[in-house]
Write an enzyme that holds these catalytic residues in place. Sequence first.
Site, mmCIF file in Angstrom:
data_model
loop_
_atom_site.group_PDB
_atom_site.id
_atom_site.type_symbol
_atom_site.label_atom_id
_atom_site.label_comp_id
_atom_site.label_asym_id
_atom_site.label_seq_id
_atom_site.Cartn_x
_atom_site.Cartn_y
_atom_site.Cartn_z
ATOM 1 N N PHE A 226 -0.693 -4.863 2.545
ATOM 2 C CA PHE A 226 0.181 -4.067 3.422
ATOM 3 C C PHE A 226 0.226 -2.605 3.025
ATOM 4 O O PHE A 226 1.207 -1.927 3.279
ATOM 5 C CB PHE A 226 1.604 -4.667 3.466
ATOM 6 C CG PHE A 226 1.631 -6.125 3.851
ATOM 7 C CD1 PHE A 226 1.210 -6.519 5.113
ATOM 8 C CD2 PHE A 226 2.040 -7.100 2.952
ATOM 9 C CE1 PHE A 226 1.212 -7.861 5.483
ATOM 10 C CE2 PHE A 226 2.035 -8.448 3.307
ATOM 11 C CZ PHE A 226 1.620 -8.822 4.568
ATOM 12 N N ARG B 73 0.074 11.830 8.498
ATOM 13 C CA ARG B 73 0.080 10.870 9.603
ATOM 14 C C ARG B 73 1.445 10.853 10.306
ATOM 15 O O ARG B 73 1.522 10.689 11.515
ATOM 16 C CB ARG B 73 -0.319 9.468 9.120
ATOM 17 C CG ARG B 73 -0.539 8.472 10.256
ATOM 18 C CD ARG B 73 -1.246 7.211 9.791
ATOM 19 N NE ARG B 73 -2.686 7.362 9.792
ATOM 20 C CZ ARG B 73 -3.500 7.042 10.805
ATOM 21 N NH1 ARG B 73 -3.005 6.528 11.913
ATOM 22 N NH2 ARG B 73 -4.790 7.212 10.718
ATOM 23 N N GLN C 299 -6.794 -3.244 -2.613
ATOM 24 C CA GLN C 299 -7.354 -2.898 -1.308
ATOM 25 C C GLN C 299 -8.478 -1.878 -1.453
ATOM 26 O O GLN C 299 -9.153 -1.559 -0.477
ATOM 27 C CB GLN C 299 -6.267 -2.292 -0.407
ATOM 28 C CG GLN C 299 -5.274 -3.291 0.137
ATOM 29 C CD GLN C 299 -4.158 -2.610 0.919
ATOM 30 O OE1 GLN C 299 -3.015 -2.620 0.499
ATOM 31 N NE2 GLN C 299 -4.468 -2.020 2.062
ATOM 32 N N PHE D 273 1.456 3.792 7.575
ATOM 33 C CA PHE D 273 1.062 4.939 6.751
ATOM 34 C C PHE D 273 1.721 6.237 7.218
ATOM 35 O O PHE D 273 1.053 7.235 7.430
ATOM 36 C CB PHE D 273 -0.473 5.050 6.817
ATOM 37 C CG PHE D 273 -1.107 5.779 5.664
ATOM 38 C CD1 PHE D 273 -1.394 5.117 4.479
ATOM 39 C CD2 PHE D 273 -1.434 7.128 5.762
ATOM 40 C CE1 PHE D 273 -2.008 5.788 3.415
ATOM 41 C CE2 PHE D 273 -2.034 7.804 4.703
ATOM 42 C CZ PHE D 273 -2.328 7.133 3.536
ATOM 43 N N GLU E 93 -2.339 -2.156 11.928
ATOM 44 C CA GLU E 93 -1.054 -1.465 11.796
ATOM 45 C C GLU E 93 -0.290 -1.244 13.104
ATOM 46 O O GLU E 93 0.942 -1.358 13.117
ATOM 47 C CB GLU E 93 -1.263 -0.104 11.116
ATOM 48 C CG GLU E 93 -1.807 -0.204 9.716
ATOM 49 C CD GLU E 93 -2.332 1.133 9.231
ATOM 50 O OE1 GLU E 93 -3.413 1.554 9.686
ATOM 51 O OE2 GLU E 93 -1.648 1.766 8.419
ATOM 52 N N ALA F 95 -5.898 1.974 6.957
ATOM 53 C CA ALA F 95 -5.937 2.704 8.227
ATOM 54 C C ALA F 95 -6.408 1.794 9.357
ATOM 55 O O ALA F 95 -6.930 2.283 10.363
ATOM 56 C CB ALA F 95 -6.804 3.950 8.119
ATOM 57 N N GLU G 247 -3.223 -0.180 -2.078
ATOM 58 C CA GLU G 247 -4.246 0.818 -1.797
ATOM 59 C C GLU G 247 -4.474 1.699 -3.019
ATOM 60 O O GLU G 247 -5.599 2.105 -3.294
ATOM 61 C CB GLU G 247 -3.790 1.669 -0.601
ATOM 62 C CG GLU G 247 -4.940 2.104 0.281
ATOM 63 C CD GLU G 247 -4.484 2.911 1.476
ATOM 64 O OE1 GLU G 247 -3.598 2.438 2.216
ATOM 65 O OE2 GLU G 247 -5.012 4.018 1.662
ATOM 66 N N ARG H 217 1.758 -0.234 5.806
ATOM 67 C CA ARG H 217 1.394 -0.509 7.201
ATOM 68 C C ARG H 217 1.952 0.530 8.183
ATOM 69 O O ARG H 217 3.163 0.584 8.424
ATOM 70 C CB ARG H 217 1.905 -1.902 7.580
ATOM 71 C CG ARG H 217 1.118 -2.566 8.690
ATOM 72 C CD ARG H 217 1.544 -4.007 8.804
ATOM 73 N NE ARG H 217 0.640 -4.783 9.630
ATOM 74 C CZ ARG H 217 0.687 -6.107 9.743
ATOM 75 N NH1 ARG H 217 1.595 -6.796 9.096
ATOM 76 N NH2 ARG H 217 -0.172 -6.743 10.504
HETATM 77 N N1 MTE Z 1 -2.200 -8.515 7.570
HETATM 78 C C1 MTE Z 1 -1.984 -9.361 6.548
HETATM 79 N N2 MTE Z 1 -1.888 -10.669 6.813
HETATM 80 N N3 MTE Z 1 -1.828 -8.922 5.265
HETATM 81 C C2 MTE Z 1 -1.892 -7.592 4.962
HETATM 82 O O1 MTE Z 1 -1.758 -7.203 3.799
HETATM 83 N N4 MTE Z 1 -2.199 -5.298 5.818
HETATM 84 C C3 MTE Z 1 -2.061 -4.409 6.986
HETATM 85 C C4 MTE Z 1 -2.860 -4.964 8.169
HETATM 86 N N5 MTE Z 1 -2.559 -6.356 8.363
HETATM 87 C C5 MTE Z 1 -2.127 -6.664 6.027
HETATM 88 C C6 MTE Z 1 -2.293 -7.185 7.330
HETATM 89 C C7 MTE Z 1 -2.507 -3.045 6.736
HETATM 90 S S1 MTE Z 1 -1.454 -1.983 5.984
HETATM 91 C C8 MTE Z 1 -3.734 -2.593 7.138
HETATM 92 S S2 MTE Z 1 -4.180 -0.972 6.949
HETATM 93 C C9 MTE Z 1 -4.715 -3.489 7.754
HETATM 94 O O2 MTE Z 1 -4.239 -4.822 7.857
HETATM 95 C C10 MTE Z 1 -5.976 -3.449 6.888
HETATM 96 O O3 MTE Z 1 -6.942 -4.321 7.326
HETATM 97 P P1 MTE Z 1 -7.939 -3.995 8.538
HETATM 98 O O4 MTE Z 1 -8.395 -2.586 8.371
HETATM 99 O O5 MTE Z 1 -8.998 -4.977 8.356
HETATM 100 O O6 MTE Z 1 -7.148 -4.178 9.785
HETATM 101 MO MO1 MOS Z 2 -2.673 0.138 5.446
HETATM 102 S S1 MOS Z 2 -0.935 1.118 5.082
HETATM 103 O O1 MOS Z 2 -3.520 1.637 5.830
HETATM 104 O O2 MOS Z 2 -3.207 -0.228 3.857
#
Ligand code: MTE
Ligand code: MOS
Length: 825
Positions: free
Chosen positions: A251, A333, A220, A367, A742, A533, A255, A365
Amino acid sequence: MTRTNYDGASASSLHGPLADRPANPAVGREVPHEAAALHVTGAALYTDDLITRTPGVLHAWPVNAPHAHALVTALDVSPALDVPGVVRVLTADDVPGINDAGIKHDEPLFPTEVMFHGHAVAWVLGETLEAARQGAEAVAVDYEPLPSVLTLTEAIGAGSFQGARRTVSRGDADAGLARAHRRFRGVFEFGGQEHFYLETMCSLALVDEGGQVFVQSSTQHPSETQEIVAHVLGVPSHAVTVQCLRMGGGFGGKEMQPHGLAAVAALGATLTGRPVRLRLNRTQDMTMTGKRHPFHAEWEIGFDERHRITGLRATLTSDGGWSLDLSEPVLARALCHIDNAYWIPDIEVHGRIAKTHKTSQTAFRGFGGPQGMIVIEDILGRCAPQLGISAEELRRSNLYAPGQATPYGQPVRHAERLTAIWSELQQRAGYLDRVAAVEAFNAAHEDTKRGLAITPVKFGISFNLTAFNQAGALVHVYKDGSVLINHGGTEMGQGLHTKMLQVAATALGVPMSTVRLAPTRTDKVPNTSATAASSGADLNGGAIKNACEQITERLADVAARMINCHPADVRFVDGVVTGIGFADRQLTFAEVVGAAYHQRVQLWAAGFYRTEGLHWDAERMQGEPFKYFAYGAALSEVEVDGWTGAYRLRRTDIVHDVGDSLSPLIDVGQIEGGFVQGTGWLTLEELRWDTTDGPNRGRLSTQAASTYKLPSFSEMPEEFHVHLFERATESGVVYGSKAVGEPPLMLAFSVREALRQAVAAFGPGGIEVDLGSPATPEAVFWAVEAARRGRPEPALAASAASEAYAAGNHSGAEVSAVSGSYAQA
Ligand code: MTE
Ligand code: MOS
């Protein structure tokens, strides 16, 4: 030349404020995920798919330590080199740069002190995976076992902590508690969560003829993977390029934790001159990588006569595992979300991070947000019956009102959306009728009870650390008018790339079919932040829009001369370029681009975006760290079987605020997925480590899908309605949208609270219901038993609460929950 003003105050007429949408925009359309067809046909390439296209690849296998805590007293790799097919064994002696997998320098890549069961002390490279595995078995390691700390209770008892301690406070918590009409206190410990991304950690490293390292990684945070690979190899960042094609889920788990693994692959590639592939299998991934932080919380809360919260004092202790990783920002957070959606006038919350001999817990997810919010939701769910009002009323009457600010001093802008969402949800779900129906059902059934609960979400959007709130993009327009975009964000299934294609098509005024997106690479866009985030679309969308606007500004000059109008009056819509009042003179985008090329006008641009208006004092925990809040609420109905504790999720209704959606299908998918993942954390997924003093102490016992229960189709709500809150334009964000990744995870509190309601219905009412987290059928069973016994309010003294806490550990796991109420103030 005009300038785009991101706060929207005075922008040129060619580009309005950041939130404004032009005519017929590609954003807001219901388009499928950009790679949906590739995903479902199996054609989508993930990092590990590349090995069949990479000749001469070597495979890496770890030498895992069988102790929770030990010193490595001897390491002999020679027996491994006798295994046919073994090419090399990597140890600390091979590291030319810094032997560390992180940026805090507390995570040795090749450790001399084993810090958790399964810690890799060396890596074997083989011609085949099997050769590498056999080689790893042959490596001879001597260990001197040391005492280990595993549970939060042990860590607190032993004073085993790491990192900074932080406090969020406002007003005088003691005074707030003193003026309360009723006071309660309690202790609550709840479990972590395995990411269980479908694609496990994977890296493939190559070295070119000039010694340049190219690492493809499921990460990520490609820029940080690049940084760590460079410091391990002892080379500058420009010698390392990291690419992420896509991830099969991250998820938060990808990171930080891919970095060290990528560094091992890169080290192997530089030492052997051959490509090295490192992919963890599921057991290795679960054993070796970090998870959501479990927490321990001690709290005391007060309510006035009208059931308004007067004060809260709490201490949160997270289980950080063996190294810091992201534990400090996760804790920050959590502290910033303990209020969830509620006004708490006087508050003092302390946070600290335990150091234990387990995997290094990391982003997941939400955080830390979920871990803060569950504390207040648990408190309200327990206290409501003792206050003699419904949990629904208790929650509703404490929601933030306009004009109020969070404990860390940020005004809660659009707080009125909380009450608007709450009533819209109740109306859409038929709340009052459903309450009556549940009551009738419960009166008619002795051994099966239903429960209904509604919970809110308020989640701050932006990285707490202000510097991370920046992004870059690279947009190329080719002579034929086709467009290629690159941005710093990574795709993990969340639909970021789909949204970015929509943003580029909108900003350039071209059809989506003419825009292509290239994989994320550090040599295209440097110094990027993690895609995390939930801010991927806000940040990278801002950068792409900025790059596109630089291009349309230049093209507008060219087109204005062709149309004979003022450049500010040129409009780009769906591949057609016109001037206001010159609708008869239409040019195609490709015609204008062709003309611009011949006039030697630059057809590509690098875009940049920084979120304005943020400030944060991380030590004092005060400021305005978030650009805005995402709001939502969920209503869930469950049915519990009193003999087994088994339950069904009958129905969930959600109203959630994504601003003006960039991509409604994607957003609804994120809401559904986040909700189900949250429900898994709260009800099914239970991580158990061997905490005995036996030979396997510290071993993760739940290291496969067979022992770690994940939500699947059968755990989806039988009826599931997701509604996007309407007329929700968010000013100051790209095309008026809000982040979605998230926040929906925390809508799952409604399920846990509905279970609490159903459990309560087995008892006489008016008493609190303790519910373990995760609320597995087993935990629900014990809660039903307690409710049936009609357990009276715990004794008045604080010590009784802690006694009850120790005794309340029904399941034998680390998770338990008990509170006690004591004398009225
Ligand atoms: N959705 C899917 N399908 N797969 C993922 O790994 N990660 C989540 C969320 N949705 C995730 C997901 C997390 S932890 C975050 S921080 C955000 O997606 C990151 O992507 P964005 O900033 O584009 O929303
Ligand atoms: Mo999402 S826990 O901020 O990668």
